[in-house]
Motif scaffolding. Sequence first.
Motif, PDB file in Angstrom:
ATOM      1  N   ASP A 124       0.840  -1.195   0.000  1.00 15.17           N
ATOM      2  CA  ASP A 124       0.000   0.000   0.000  1.00 15.17           C
ATOM      3  C   ASP A 124       0.877   1.248   0.000  1.00 15.17           C
ATOM      4  O   ASP A 124       2.081   1.169  -0.280  1.00 15.17           O
ATOM      5  CB  ASP A 124      -0.998  -0.010   1.163  1.00 15.17           C
ATOM      6  CG  ASP A 124      -0.331   0.138   2.533  1.00 15.17           C
ATOM      7  OD1 ASP A 124       0.913   0.057   2.617  1.00 15.17           O
ATOM      8  OD2 ASP A 124      -1.050   0.325   3.531  1.00 15.17           O
ATOM      9  N   GLU A 129      -3.728   1.468   3.330  1.00 10.32           N
ATOM     10  CA  GLU A 129      -4.467   0.228   3.120  1.00 10.32           C
ATOM     11  C   GLU A 129      -5.172   0.163   1.770  1.00 10.32           C
ATOM     12  O   GLU A 129      -6.068  -0.661   1.570  1.00 10.32           O
ATOM     13  CB  GLU A 129      -5.441  -0.047   4.271  1.00 10.32           C
ATOM     14  CG  GLU A 129      -4.725  -0.169   5.610  1.00 10.32           C
ATOM     15  CD  GLU A 129      -5.621  -0.554   6.761  1.00 10.32           C
ATOM     16  OE1 GLU A 129      -6.611  -1.281   6.544  1.00 10.32           O
ATOM     17  OE2 GLU A 129      -5.323  -0.127   7.896  1.00 10.32           O
ATOM     18  N   TRP A 131      -4.334  -1.272  -1.064  1.00  7.43           N
ATOM     19  CA  TRP A 131      -3.350  -2.240  -1.538  1.00  7.43           C
ATOM     20  C   TRP A 131      -3.421  -2.451  -3.046  1.00  7.43           C
ATOM     21  O   TRP A 131      -4.510  -2.503  -3.620  1.00  7.43           O
ATOM     22  CB  TRP A 131      -3.560  -3.584  -0.851  1.00  7.43           C
ATOM     23  CG  TRP A 131      -3.601  -3.540   0.638  1.00  7.43           C
ATOM     24  CD1 TRP A 131      -4.721  -3.483   1.434  1.00  7.43           C
ATOM     25  CD2 TRP A 131      -2.489  -3.564   1.539  1.00  7.43           C
ATOM     26  NE1 TRP A 131      -4.366  -3.471   2.760  1.00  7.43           N
ATOM     27  CE2 TRP A 131      -3.002  -3.524   2.855  1.00  7.43           C
ATOM     28  CE3 TRP A 131      -1.105  -3.621   1.353  1.00  7.43           C
ATOM     29  CZ2 TRP A 131      -2.190  -3.532   3.974  1.00  7.43           C
ATOM     30  CZ3 TRP A 131      -0.291  -3.642   2.466  1.00  7.43           C
ATOM     31  CH2 TRP A 131      -0.832  -3.596   3.766  1.00  7.43           C
ATOM     32  N   ALA A 153      -8.670  -1.405  -3.476  1.00  5.92           N
ATOM     33  CA  ALA A 153      -7.711  -2.242  -2.762  1.00  5.92           C
ATOM     34  C   ALA A 153      -7.856  -3.690  -3.220  1.00  5.92           C
ATOM     35  O   ALA A 153      -8.972  -4.216  -3.293  1.00  5.92           O
ATOM     36  CB  ALA A 153      -7.934  -2.143  -1.260  1.00  5.92           C
ATOM     37  N   ASP A 552     -12.903   4.295   7.346  1.00  4.63           N
ATOM     38  CA  ASP A 552     -13.119   3.443   6.187  1.00  4.63           C
ATOM     39  C   ASP A 552     -14.526   2.833   6.250  1.00  4.63           C
ATOM     40  O   ASP A 552     -15.008   2.484   7.334  1.00  4.63           O
ATOM     41  CB  ASP A 552     -12.067   2.326   6.171  1.00  4.63           C
ATOM     42  CG  ASP A 552     -12.185   1.438   4.952  1.00  4.63           C
ATOM     43  OD1 ASP A 552     -11.510   1.726   3.959  1.00  4.63           O
ATOM     44  OD2 ASP A 552     -12.961   0.455   4.998  1.00  4.63           O
ATOM     45  N   ARG A 599      -8.524   3.790   9.680  1.00  4.50           N
ATOM     46  CA  ARG A 599      -9.347   3.170  10.704  1.00  4.50           C
ATOM     47  C   ARG A 599      -9.684   4.133  11.839  1.00  4.50           C
ATOM     48  O   ARG A 599     -10.837   4.224  12.265  1.00  4.50           O
ATOM     49  CB  ARG A 599      -8.636   1.923  11.263  1.00  4.50           C
ATOM     50  CG  ARG A 599      -8.396   0.865  10.195  1.00  4.50           C
ATOM     51  CD  ARG A 599      -7.491  -0.251  10.689  1.00  4.50           C
ATOM     52  NE  ARG A 599      -7.241  -1.210   9.631  1.00  4.50           N
ATOM     53  CZ  ARG A 599      -7.736  -2.444   9.595  1.00  4.50           C
ATOM     54  NH1 ARG A 599      -8.499  -2.869  10.579  1.00  4.50           N
ATOM     55  NH2 ARG A 599      -7.464  -3.249   8.594  1.00  4.50           N
TER      56      ARG A 599
END
Length: 663
Positions: A124, A129, A131, A153, A552, A599
């Motif tokens: 990432d 995140e 990815w 991702a 997220d 997060r």
Amino acid sequence: MRTFSLFAIVIFMNTFVVESTASAQTLPAPQAVSDPKQIKSTPNAQVEPKSLTVEKLYMTRQVGRPTWSPDGKSLAFISNMSGRNNLWTVAADGGWPVQLTISDQRQSSPAWSPDGKWIAYQSDYDGDEQWDIFLVSPKTGKVVNLTQTREIAELDPTWSPDGRYLAYEVKPKTSAAYEIDVYDMLMREVKHITTGTPQDKRNSNPIWSKDGKSIVYTEEQAKGTDSNIFIADVAAATSTLLTPHEGEQIYSANDISPDGKHVLITSNAGNGYDNIGLLDIATKKVSWLTKDKWEISGGEFSPDGRRITFTANVDGNEDIYLHELATAKSTALPIPKGLNEPAGGHSAFTRDGSRLLYYHNGPTAPGDLWVYTVATGKSHQVTHSLVAGVRSEDMVEPYLVHYPSRDGKWTISAFLYVPFNMARNGQNAAIVYIHGGPTAQTLNSFNRFVQYAVNQGYMVLAPNYRGSTGYGKEFQQANLFDMGGGDLQDVLAGVDWIKQTGHLDAKKIAVMGGSYGGYLSMMSVTKAPEVWAAGVPIVPFVNWFTEIENEDPVLQQSDLATMGDVVKNKALYEERSPINFIEQIKAPLLLLAGGHDPRCPKSETQQVVDAIKKRGGTIDYKIYENEGHGFARVENQIDAYQRVADFLEAHVPPADCSCTVNE
């Protein structure tokens, strides 16, 4: 929820054999201390107090997920030996590791292709995140970005048995649902195996059948209390439910048998605790292999289908078992206590089934890769994470302790670290170290900062409060719609308990934790301000309303599922948001956050900083702009935890510290 991870040495230990039955618990409970007066500091004239520095401890290597080469001669694994989480290779017999990828970004989840030509992995950008899946040639080091989608991702790549296809999970940045795609390496085309998954569900862990025609996967509900196993026909992209059930139960797929007839599963449907079973694909019936009252997790089938692996987490110690399907006998691998897990990508076994790769992590030694030879029952160490100047004998093995919850409903399990040579004189300092999740567990594993703190003279308590995994369905779900309520009281009950050991000064107790542990740290200093001398919330959230608005989408769905509707439960959301009670705080605070954290966004930390500065309180903070949810870069880890060390020494000095408490 947020869940915040050269020379061969052969070990010899007794082998433990148990009969697996579906009628009774077979794994005994370990001894735990329930009387605080029985807690004693171990005398040790050889220990070097204050010899473990933050820099030394965080320069010990971190070893991440590995993957076998097809010929079983090599391993690829993730390590931060260069200061970044990059991909390395090493001979399976041991030797000098070679760095394969060189990147400023972190990598994860390597998977070696069946023909040996490529290793797939995910990476990432500054911890966001988002990815992408990459390929790297183990021979030339050539790197290819296979997906190149900044707003989508892709993660957890896994190869089809013939090596033509790569299956992986997919999530657009604005979506909460995970789908499963398959990439055709020959035609350079993507096929959607699942589509239209509801926003409160996630498809995960694609597992190929040995003929490459099917993929088994798990579909999880955002609340975390229900899941199902599906089998997909790859050619038709159609899925069939394998685990129809009523009520909320967890079913997770672990592996498909070589003959394609059974799925090894982990489920709490049998008795409310995670156990393993064989799911017959044709009949959809489950034959239970264990029915224990601990956390049993499935591994995989041996290549000949005669054995399976599983792990048993018994009150924070996790052992690996080989289970003979024909005789129903389970044999524990002879490994020291701690956190032990099969490893190796699509399988922990070599292709011929002669060796098994596993990860061993103990309280006084960081995680390393080991290889177990089935025929001899012996293991040899492949990676070596400790660096010079960091001695295992200077580190402390914790007590396993049990104490009652304040409401009398539960027995709370915790690990208690007591420094060597600590006097029982009522003058010592302590840290309560709260794990994240909350659906996670503090295990008997290596924790760099905890060992640093203990070496400096701090007692450290790491409680597994209600909502933690490892103790069954009822305990894990006991904080649903009560986040920051009963679980906070379980933390405070731990403080009550350690005060009774006679070692501590009640005015010298600090609270610390990351992610949900950061949230509970903030709840601690706002709801029980008189208890704490200092607080260190790391990547916390502090305001349920802004957290749900900015996090997220996956976490958003999880929070709504576990706390209820924002409008209907507004009063609960307000009462459990520590930002609303900042004026109650008495303790000085240090907050740490990541600038790209999806997060617990950095804005959560900034709210606390602004509010405390406004009222003239004591606060220090640092936002690492090139990090996400936790800190991956070694220089940031060292900087962050040196800040914590200095902060605690200033405000909560251990008894033998020559410094004075700041006013």
